[in-house]
Design a protein around this motif. Structure first.
Motif, PDB file in Angstrom:
ATOM      1  N   SER A 139       0.674  -1.185  -0.016  1.00 36.14           N
ATOM      2  CA  SER A 139       0.134  -0.138  -0.046  1.00 36.14           C
ATOM      3  C   SER A 139       0.970   0.966  -0.150  1.00 36.14           C
ATOM      4  O   SER A 139       0.421   2.274  -0.564  1.00 36.14           O
ATOM      5  CB  SER A 139      -0.824   0.213   1.181  1.00 36.14           C
ATOM      6  OG  SER A 139      -1.784  -1.104   1.164  1.00 36.14           O
ATOM      7  N   ARG A 140       1.934   1.275   0.858  1.00 39.40           N
ATOM      8  CA  ARG A 140       2.744   2.332   0.833  1.00 39.40           C
ATOM      9  C   ARG A 140       3.629   2.500  -0.462  1.00 39.40           C
ATOM     10  O   ARG A 140       4.101   3.430  -0.970  1.00 39.40           O
ATOM     11  CB  ARG A 140       3.846   2.259   2.115  1.00 39.40           C
ATOM     12  CG  ARG A 140       2.981   2.515   3.229  1.00 39.40           C
ATOM     13  CD  ARG A 140       4.142   2.079   4.517  1.00 39.40           C
ATOM     14  NE  ARG A 140       3.338   1.854   5.876  1.00 39.40           N
ATOM     15  CZ  ARG A 140       3.098   2.875   6.641  1.00 39.40           C
ATOM     16  NH1 ARG A 140       3.927   3.960   6.350  1.00 39.40           N
ATOM     17  NH2 ARG A 140       2.416   2.474   7.771  1.00 39.40           N
ATOM     18  N   ALA A 141       3.869   1.533  -1.228  1.00 43.54           N
ATOM     19  CA  ALA A 141       4.606   1.336  -2.459  1.00 43.54           C
ATOM     20  C   ALA A 141       3.622   1.967  -3.503  1.00 43.54           C
ATOM     21  O   ALA A 141       4.262   2.753  -4.502  1.00 43.54           O
ATOM     22  CB  ALA A 141       5.310   0.034  -2.631  1.00 43.54           C
ATOM     23  N   ALA A 142       2.484   1.915  -3.557  1.00 41.13           N
ATOM     24  CA  ALA A 142       1.621   2.183  -4.680  1.00 41.13           C
ATOM     25  C   ALA A 142       1.759   3.623  -5.077  1.00 41.13           C
ATOM     26  O   ALA A 142       2.170   3.697  -6.312  1.00 41.13           O
ATOM     27  CB  ALA A 142       0.307   1.805  -4.292  1.00 41.13           C
ATOM     28  N   PRO A 143       1.694   4.730  -4.280  1.00 44.41           N
ATOM     29  CA  PRO A 143       1.783   6.132  -4.909  1.00 44.41           C
ATOM     30  C   PRO A 143       3.296   6.511  -5.202  1.00 44.41           C
ATOM     31  O   PRO A 143       3.493   7.130  -6.089  1.00 44.41           O
ATOM     32  CB  PRO A 143       1.450   6.928  -3.595  1.00 44.41           C
ATOM     33  CG  PRO A 143       1.486   6.168  -2.406  1.00 44.41           C
ATOM     34  CD  PRO A 143       1.236   4.754  -2.879  1.00 44.41           C
ATOM     35  N   LEU A 144       4.259   5.694  -4.774  1.00 44.26           N
ATOM     36  CA  LEU A 144       5.569   5.818  -5.018  1.00 44.26           C
ATOM     37  C   LEU A 144       6.076   5.419  -6.567  1.00 44.26           C
ATOM     38  O   LEU A 144       6.716   5.969  -7.321  1.00 44.26           O
ATOM     39  CB  LEU A 144       6.618   5.060  -4.205  1.00 44.26           C
ATOM     40  CG  LEU A 144       6.670   5.480  -2.566  1.00 44.26           C
ATOM     41  CD1 LEU A 144       7.619   4.789  -1.775  1.00 44.26           C
ATOM     42  CD2 LEU A 144       6.620   7.019  -2.469  1.00 44.26           C
TER      43      LEU A 144
END
Lengths: 306, 376
Positions: free
Chosen positions: B82-87
């Motif tokens: 989830s944290r990787a998605a916007p990155l």
């Protein structure tokens, strides 16, 4: 603002310009030295915040704000030395290393600075120049902080030194052409290493101002991008120290516009005024740039202007 | 050192396996970034361990906790993803222009304005149009806004010669001021008292989770965007032209390539990905546009893109790794009594060391089959 009415706006802008511009003055002067040597340090935001933390911590522990400023300068120089050392290796991108050092500096400052959020540090002194007036607003607006004065003197001194001293000449030669510098028997990497270190220590003074004068506390949100913006200001000022000083003042004044108008009851589009300094900088950059030549006064070896 | 030993062992190896040679060459060229990156990560972790030992904690415990917090269970893996998605999307905003030689660091501006645009366009349609129409409309608005924003940076660069790094940075601050203006003023939901926001999206208009996972569709969108970008750069004439222009502008101009259109086009595509990241943040996480949009995804994206060496496919594992490090922060703070900034220090250390290791590219003969022949 009772008593002086609408005159409160220019007065508040004047006071705000001085208050807001001081960190920009130091960071941009530091960056102008680094960029004049042909290297760009985009990591000054990290250096600034680490400097703010160091200055605050040392001031809390020693009771002397000036000792805090000195300590900040030392750590700033270390950050600059790391940046300069890494960038001398081939294929290493100075812009990317700057962003990395920014991340590192911010992280380390928050990591080590946690215990110092609570205690109160002594503040840096200011010079009351408004004694002649009995209007309290004028008095407080003319309460000039010492670092602002030092910054102004430093700008003039640097401007003179770039032109007239041996060190200034060495710096400019290295910045304009690595080959010419080598032909003169200078090592460009060494000169840039020290130029980045001096730049870092000045940026840290800007941080010390934030934590020891205005707003005068240490927390993780202390900087609002002063270190990053200073890089833009240097280009805006055409790498001229006096230009840096004036650009910082202009930027500070534009930044003080919103709060000043709010204080006299103008609240329409209040948040848009926060964009004023950035819009102003961008507009002048656009107006003075040209697709066919590089910026006047740009150091020839600087990667960002090629 | 060991490199010497390896090279001396190579000629007989390649002589024995003459028909394997093309495969070995292919492997060697592909292995270089992998080996150097992994070596750099190990070196960075070692350096960070020294810091941890100095402050009197055990690096082994720390790394074990980081693994548990980032990838140790299905729950933590989902958290990391989830944290990787916007990155994924914000890294593309840096990586695509970088292939043309542009350093754009203001993706944050496209993220926040993309989010605001997506939230704004949804307002009149909520209740009157089904989500299947509103959500694509939001995505389109976010991408258009982000594309215009960063596309403008490309135009300033090409037609006015304004430095794109500085211009994008200034525009990021302008974008944040604009966002605050809209969410505090014209678009503010009067019901949002403590945290000014636009009107919240009803639950049925939210971008849900990927089936079977507690991760929103942003991850899938990001992965697809990375794959499309990879194809765009590696397998289309548009991408080929961009790579030429990035390598040598003069040569590209002599060939008659439309350098200006390439610069503006790539900047616009890059910006539209960042704008899409803003839309996902609104439609899948926040439910409205508010100040949380400026959470620094644009800036962390710079880190991801540089670590991935601006290769869109490499962005995927790098973003997941950073997402994992980020996700483990809370656990480290609770279990080891270390500040949550510990993960920031680790990220910074890794970033510096990995970039420093760029200097090793081309230094090792084993990765350069052209040099094998000479030793043979």
């Amino acid at each position: 603002m009772e008593g002086i009415g609408i005159w409160g706006v220019p007065l508040a802008i004047f006071a705000g310009a001085i208050r807001v511009s001081t960190p920009f003055i130091f960071v941009s002067l530091g960056e102008s030295i680094t960029e004049r040597s042909g290297r760009i340090n985009l990591g000054l935001e990290g250096t600034l915040v680490f400097g703010a933390m160091t200055a605050y911590a040392i001031a809390v522990m020693s009771g002397s704000p000036w000792l805090g400023v000195l300590a900040a300068m030392a750590t700033g120089a270390i950050f600059g030395l790391i940046h300069g050392f890494i960038c001398k290796f081939p294929k290493v991108n100075d812009i990317a290393i700057g962003i990395a050092m920014m991340q590192f500096g911010l992280g380390l400052a928050f990591f080590l600075g946690k215990p110092f959020i609570q205690p109160v540090a002594p503040r840096l002194p200011s010079i009351p120049l408004g004694g002649w007036s009995d209007i309290p607003q004028v008095q407080s607006a003319l309460n000039i902080n010492v670092l602002f004065v030092i910054g102004g003197l430093l700008a003039v001194a640097l401007w003179w030194a770039f032109k007239n001293t041996r060190l200034g000449l060495i710096l400019r030669v290295v910045g304009d052409s690595s080959d010419a510098a080598r032909a003169m028997g200078l090592n460009p990497d060494t000169v840039r290493l020290f130029a980045t270190a001096v730049g870092g220590s000045l940026a840290a003074v800007g941080g010390a101002y934030l934590s020891l004068y205005y707003p005068g506390s240490w927390n993780e949100g202390i900087s609002s991008g002063q270190g990053l913006m200073a890089v833009a200001l240097v280009i805006f000022a055409r790498w001229n120290p006096i230009g840096c000083f004036l650009a910082a003042l202009l930027f500070g004044g534009a930044g003080a516009l919103g709060p000043a108008l709010q204080s006299v009851g103008v609240t329409q589009g209040y948040y848009l005024f926060y964009a004023a300094p950035y819009v102003l900088t961008l507009a002048i950059l656009v107006a003075t740039s040209s697709p066919s030549r590089s910026l006047a006064g740009a150091p020839g070896a600087l990667s960002i202007t090629k | 050192m060991t490199i010497e030993a390896n090279t001396s062992a190579l000629p007989p190896l390649s002589a024995q396996t003459g028909n394997l040679r093309p495969m070995l060459e292919w492997l060697a060229r592909r292995a270089e970034p992998l080996v150097i990156s992994l070596g750099a990560i190990l070196a960075g972790l070692a350096l960070f361990s020294v810091v941890i030992v100095v402050i009197g904690k055990s690096p082994a415990d720390l790394f074990k906790l980081m693994y548990t917090g980032g990838f140790g269970s299905w729950f933590s893996i989902q958290n990391s993803l989830s944290r990787a998605a916007p990155l994924l999307l914000t890294a593309l905003c840096v990586a695509l222009p970088a292939r043309l030689g542009l350093v754009i660091i203001g993706g944050e501006g496209a993220v926040v304005l993309g989010g605001v645009a997506a939230a704004a366009i949804a307002l009149p349609f909520i209740g009157s149009a089904p989500p299947i129409i509103v959500l694509p409309l939001m995505a389109l608005a976010g991408m258009l806004m982000g594309g215009l924003w960063i596309g403008a940076v490309g135009m300033l660069r090409h037609y006015r010669g304004v430095n794109e790094t500085i211009a994008s940075l200034l525009m990021a601050y302008i974008a944040i001021a604009l966002m605050n203006h809209f969410i505090e003023g014209p678009l503010r939901d009067p019901a949002s008292l403590n945290k000014p926001s636009t009107a919240p999206l009803p639950a049925e208009y939210m971008l849900g989770n990927i089936p079977g996972m507690d991760v929103n569709w942003g991850l899938a969108i990001g992965v697809v965007a990375c794959i499309i970008s990879f194809i765009l750069i590696e397998a289309t004439s548009f991408g080929f032209a961009a790579r030429i222009a990035g390598g040598n502008v003069r040569a590209a101009q002599i060939q008659g390539l439309p350098v200006g259109r390439l610069i503006v086009g790539f900047a616009a595509i890059a910006g539209s990905f960042a704008g899409l990241a803003g839309m996902v943040e609104v439609a899948a996480v926040q439910g409205s546009a508010n100040a949380s949009l400026a959470a620094g995804y644009g800036y962390t994206g710079i880190l991801v893109a540089f670590l991935a060496r601006h290769n869109p496919l490499a962005i995927i594992p790098v973003a997941i790794l950073l997402g994992g490090i980020d996700a483990s922060g809370g656990l480290i703070q609770r279990r080891m009594d270390l500040p949550d900034a510990t993960v920031l220090v680790l990220q910074g250390t890794l970033f510096v060391v990995i970039l420093l290791c760029e200097t090793f590219y081309g230094r090792f003969k084993i990765f350069n089959p052209d040099l094998w022949k000479r030793t043979a």
